[in-house]
Design an enzyme around this catalytic site. Structure first.
Site, short mmCIF file in Angstrom:
data_model
loop_
_atom_site.label_atom_id
_atom_site.label_comp_id
_atom_site.label_asym_id
_atom_site.label_seq_id
_atom_site.Cartn_x
_atom_site.Cartn_y
_atom_site.Cartn_z
CG MET A 192 -45.05 8.36 1.80
SD MET A 192 -44.89 6.56 2.22
CE MET A 192 -44.59 5.98 0.71
CG ASP A 193 -40.64 14.35 -1.93
OD1 ASP A 193 -39.61 13.65 -2.42
OD2 ASP A 193 -40.69 15.47 -2.45
N GLY A 194 -38.71 12.43 0.26
CA GLY A 194 -37.29 12.72 0.95
C GLY A 194 -36.46 11.77 1.17
NE ARG A 200 -44.23 16.50 -2.70
CZ ARG A 200 -43.90 16.25 -4.08
NH1 ARG A 200 -45.04 16.13 -4.85
NH2 ARG A 200 -42.82 15.54 -4.54
CB THR A 201 -42.73 15.01 3.95
OG1 THR A 201 -42.40 14.01 3.02
CG2 THR A 201 -43.85 14.51 4.54
#
EC number: 2.5.1.-
Length: 287
Positions: free
Chosen positions: A60-62, A233-234
């Site tokens: 979870m990225d961002g 992956r974001t």
């Protein structure tokens, strides 16, 4: 990565409905799905279950960028991401995915601002220690495991993690593995040390050491399906960031440009169905 959500949202009209021919009838408006994911259909769409998709992992990225873009606090960004984990968890359950691994907190995340880290520890305890959430996950048949070095956490958080694992260990539904204070390198290192100690004590010989034995010493020995089939992956970043380095050897990778809190149900469906087009050769020729 850094957010975590357990409670599932109430049912809506945007849902997957299983049919007798092993397909889901997905009714939703897909117009809002980002164009870079090549989804532009509107209305009813028949989505076939990807074969062989047993284990899904997600980075979870961002969250912080999302919060900054909207003039919100980092805390609000993490809570928003937690809501989207609920969506992905529900989808994986409906699709019959066996394992969902969530990279919630890495060993490198301790360098973040103290205020942010303290908030995340409190958020973990709030969610994991919630009796309501524990009852819900037990009722829904989900099993929860935590991987990573938990010894550094507060006593109250360690106890909450242990209770969640104990209460859900016999559940046969979706197995949710939460990587918390986790490092892929450290996982390999601790497995190596464990085997070395067993050899030193005479419990093993060097000849006994093979890939199967090594995998039993990794944190992911808690599941039969220890190697993810698909990693999502974001935020447009294209790296694995010290996550499950041994286990990702043959994993298919999916990179979404959206920030994690911006991910919608249709975006996750696009990611999951992308697995259908992959040709997994495991180093050999196409069969």
């Amino acid at each position: 990565m850094l957010s975590l959500g357990f409670s599932l949202p109430p049912p809506s009209d945007n849902k997957l409905i299983i049919t007798n021919n092993n397909q889901y009838n997905y009714r939703t408006n897909l117009a809002n799905v980002c164009s870079n994911n090549n989804v532009n259909a509107v209305g009813d769409q028949l989505v076939t279950l990807p074969e062989g998709l047993k284990h899904v992992a997600v980075i979870m990225d961002g969250h912080r960028r999302w919060a900054k873009n909207k003039g919100l606090t980092v805390k609000q960004g993490h809570r928003a991401g937690g809501e989207k984990i609920q969506v992905l968890t529900r989808l994986c359950s409906q699709w019959g995915v066996k394992v969902l691994t969530i990279f919630a907190f890495s060993t490198e995340n301790w360098v973040r601002l103290e205020e942010e880290v303290d908030f995340l520890m409190k958020l973990f305890l709030e969610l994991i220690g919630s009796q309501e959430i524990l009852d819900e996950w037990t009722r829904d048949g989900r099993r929860v495991s935590f991987i990573g070095d938990k010894s550094i956490f507060s006593k109250s958080l360690q106890e909450a993690l242990a209770v969640m694992e104990e209460r859900t260990k016999f559940n046969s539904g979706l197995h949710v593995i939460i990587a918390i204070n986790y490092s892929g390198r450290q996982d390999i290192l601790q497995a190596t040390k464990s085997i070395a100690i067993k050899v030193k004590n005479g419990d093993l010989t060097v000849k006994d050491i093979d890939q199967s034995l090594f995998e039993q010493e990794l944190d992911t020995h808690c599941t039969e399906f220890s190697e993810p089939d698909l990693l999502i992956r974001t935020s447009g970043e294209k790296r694995v960031s010290n996550f499950m380095l041994w286990q990702l050897a043959y994993t298919e990778l999916y990179f979404a440009n959206k920030l994690f809190p911006d991910m919608e149900e249709a975006d996750f469906i696009e990611a999951l169905t992308s697995f259908k087009s992959r040709q997994r050769r495991y180093g050999g020729k196409k069969i």
